[in-house]
Design an enzyme around this catalytic site. Sequence first.
Site, PDB file in Angstrom:
ATOM      1  N   HIS A   1      44.615  78.446  16.638  1.00  0.00           N
ATOM      2  CA  HIS A   1      45.136  77.099  16.253  1.00  0.00           C
ATOM      3  C   HIS A   1      44.373  76.313  15.583  1.00  0.00           C
ATOM      4  O   HIS A   1      43.232  75.778  16.574  1.00  0.00           O
ATOM      5  CB  HIS A   1      46.248  76.581  17.127  1.00  0.00           C
TER       6      HIS A   1
ATOM      7  N   ASP B   1      60.750  71.719  20.396  1.00  0.00           N
ATOM      8  CA  ASP B   1      59.559  71.375  19.870  1.00  0.00           C
ATOM      9  C   ASP B   1      60.089  70.711  18.559  1.00  0.00           C
ATOM     10  O   ASP B   1      60.296  69.714  17.958  1.00  0.00           O
ATOM     11  CB  ASP B   1      58.143  72.354  20.112  1.00  0.00           C
TER      12      ASP B   1
ATOM     13  N   ARG C   1      60.689  62.206  16.345  1.00  0.00           N
ATOM     14  CA  ARG C   1      58.705  61.772  17.080  1.00  0.00           C
ATOM     15  C   ARG C   1      58.763  61.534  15.155  1.00  0.00           C
ATOM     16  O   ARG C   1      57.668  60.476  15.190  1.00  0.00           O
ATOM     17  CB  ARG C   1      57.971  62.885  17.070  1.00  0.00           C
TER      18      ARG C   1
ATOM     19  N   SER D   1      52.849  70.064  21.735  1.00  0.00           N
ATOM     20  CA  SER D   1      54.142  70.776  20.092  1.00  0.00           C
ATOM     21  C   SER D   1      53.297  71.765  20.689  1.00  0.00           C
ATOM     22  O   SER D   1      54.166  73.191  20.063  1.00  0.00           O
ATOM     23  CB  SER D   1      54.006  69.743  19.630  1.00  0.00           C
TER      24      SER D   1
ATOM     25  N   LYS E   1      54.590  76.014  21.783  1.00  0.00           N
ATOM     26  CA  LYS E   1      54.370  77.502  20.446  1.00  0.00           C
ATOM     27  C   LYS E   1      53.454  78.406  20.415  1.00  0.00           C
ATOM     28  O   LYS E   1      54.105  80.014  20.330  1.00  0.00           O
ATOM     29  CB  LYS E   1      54.303  76.942  19.161  1.00  0.00           C
TER      30      LYS E   1
END
Lengths: 451, 451
Positions: free
Chosen positions: B92, B171, B178, B193, B197
């Site tokens: 990621h 999320d 948010r 978050s 995922k």
Amino acid sequence: MVFYAVTGGTVRALDLIVKTRDRGILTAEEIRFLINGYLDGSIPEYQISAWLMSVFFVGMDAEQIGHLTREMIRSGDTLRLPRRDIPYVDKHSTGGVGDKVSLILAPAVAACGVPVPMMSGRALGHTGGTLDKLDTIPGYSTHLSPDEFVSVIEQCGFAMTGQSDRVVPADKRLYALRDVTGTVESVPLITASIVSKKAAEGAQALVFDVKCGKGAFMKTIEEARELAESLVSTCRALEIRAVAVITSMEAPLGYAVGNFLEVEESLAVLRSVDADPRSRDLVEVTVRLGSWMLVAAGVVPDVAAGEKMVRDALTSGAAADVFRKNVAAQGGDNSKLDAMLGTFRPKIEETVTSDADGVVVGIDAFRVGMAGVYLGVGRSVATDAVLPDVGVVLHVKPGDRVKPDDPICTVFAATRDAAARARQELDGAFDVASDREYEPKPIIREEITAL
Amino acid sequence: MVFYAVTGGTVRALDLIVKTRDRGILTAEEIRFLINGYLDGSIPEYQISAWLMSVFFVGMDAEQIGHLTREMIRSGDTLRLPRRDIPYVDKHSTGGVGDKVSLILAPAVAACGVPVPMMSGRALGHTGGTLDKLDTIPGYSTHLSPDEFVSVIEQCGFAMTGQSDRVVPADKRLYALRDVTGTVESVPLITASIVSKKAAEGAQALVFDVKCGKGAFMKTIEEARELAESLVSTCRALEIRAVAVITSMEAPLGYAVGNFLEVEESLAVLRSVDADPRSRDLVEVTVRLGSWMLVAAGVVPDVAAGEKMVRDALTSGAAADVFRKNVAAQGGDNSKLDAMLGTFRPKIEETVTSDADGVVVGIDAFRVGMAGVYLGVGRSVATDAVLPDVGVVLHVKPGDRVKPDDPICTVFAATRDAAARARQELDGAFDVASDREYEPKPIIREEITAL
């Protein structure tokens, strides 16, 4: 970590949340945008609550609190009091146990020639409310129209009423949101809430009684000082003359905690100011606050002169006369009130005795206040009804000697169950020790002025 | 300062807001209550936003972030990948400019025998998105069903898809809130978050590329380190093997910034890993991340061995073969893709030349990214469409010498207006100075492992 950009009417609110969050200073116009947007529904509650929580964490300077207070005042009606030579002065207390100061203070200050437009609140939590006390007087109305309010002040020098829904509606909306979002305990928000309501009622000078201690909202002198300074500096920003007196709320004020019981103690003080030593702290706080009100109104040059004038009004019976005039002016029945004195009591009366030998070094105001809640003096939730005749009468005050089996207090209750629950609280409230451990503490802690 | 007590289902949420606000530690069960209550509507958004803002200010320890992450995963579907001897490993990135790492990394790691289940995002703000790049390949689908996703991994070792709405719906809900309440920039919330995922897609080990610098979300090494440590410690709490590599995002990665332009650069690297010196930083980051993926999968003992294996996969053409297989497996047309190389360009092509003489000491990735937004590479708002063929190609990289009139970059634009706005951004992006002022900085800044 994608950056979804925001579109629509909530964009600017977001910018302002971030600005406050990052310790930026909002302008008057930006605060107006937030408050108006909240009230007209264009800014959603979830943005306002995030902003309130940011304020909780980063605080606000006096200028921003001033802007917020002004916007809150603008959200509703303001009372237009007729012009007078002497300014209107009011007092606000942050709430305590046995705090019946207003009932003595307002007539005393009015007797000195200073008009007092007093709007009060109701009991909630462990603290009492002036309106609930006044409601025990037969016929007495605490729902005055603006015209009636002005008229009562004309007749007797002061008036006492609840606040109409049209005064500072922004505060009602904000308070309801703060209450469910953990943002009640924020000094800037508390300040704006208090000052906006007092300014909207037309007071030109304000004296704040910031309670400090076990039975108060502010537990420590540091917290009390922070609020006191915030109140005074915000008034300065709004060009309202102001004094904050930090007073001790470790033990209940005076001897009575209850609605009618407190009316009784107030009348006793008005009849004879120094007769009962258990009311000494109550009288001291009342005289000091009153003297500052006279200073703020410009009728005396300093607090020493003010203290003398207030005390004279109490001693001479002038304050008591003003009180009776006020009762009549607000629809109350003085004869019925007199007949209730010493007789208006609930079914259950239980006297609590000491099991210790020594000196009372402390009486926990919070516990006594909670005993009051169980008895029905106050409310657990805003919709609860209160009982007029229940409560606690203290037979001793800190500094008094007790022996085993000496009566220390009497519980007046509607039911045995309520009495039992109250006694459980009261059991832990009295702290008796050897006299070496007793150190009398001043009731007036600190004073902050902006005159 | 009245205490309105709260009644009803929001009471416990209030207690938890206050607990977090006052730096208490929420239990797994308390975090579950908040997340479930938000999703089922029993806790209003204004309470969740107040809680999120409290988290912004007080933070969360790894254990609480772990609880939050687990609850977010539980809110939706999780992918069940078939058991394999070698664990599934994903990467990621926190997002950067010119960051086409995934397109080279996934086939390279897959070529080394490690399955890569990659779920990616779209461009937003100044950063690019892998899905938008892949969408430029004719026929290529980035909307795989779970079965297709598994099948593509079986066929070629990796698959790339967007995330279905049924994966971590919490999320999506939380992010939307948010985004409008100023609570995006919170390390614990960002961590939950990201990790939720990635964990929901079935990865058993994760390598994080935490970008740091002008073009990154985290501007400073301290911020990047905080996020990297939070990601790794949260994975540890969830028993996911994890490594975070902090990489520099001061200048764009490689030379291309654009959707198809970045596919082209990726293919060029896959064809010939060291041919273009402008891709050197891209290759270095890709090889390092890939080597950690191999270490995390247990197929090599250390990163040195991993680097050699990844580099071999690139040099040998094995990674390129896997990429072509993947294109075919996801419905793409390799012949059409080949035909587009060097020819798929928008109408406008403008070359920017240097007006200075010296060494390029910096190329501001944020400004180049913003130029990309103006051209249509990325999005200002989530609903914007992106253009496949536009972008910027850098002819120089930091450390290169330039003379006046040397080409420094080329802008590919759909309109003259867009080109002009992009060139304005690019004008300030290139910093040319005397060579004494150039100091090459490492692209790999720090590494944090929990293996």
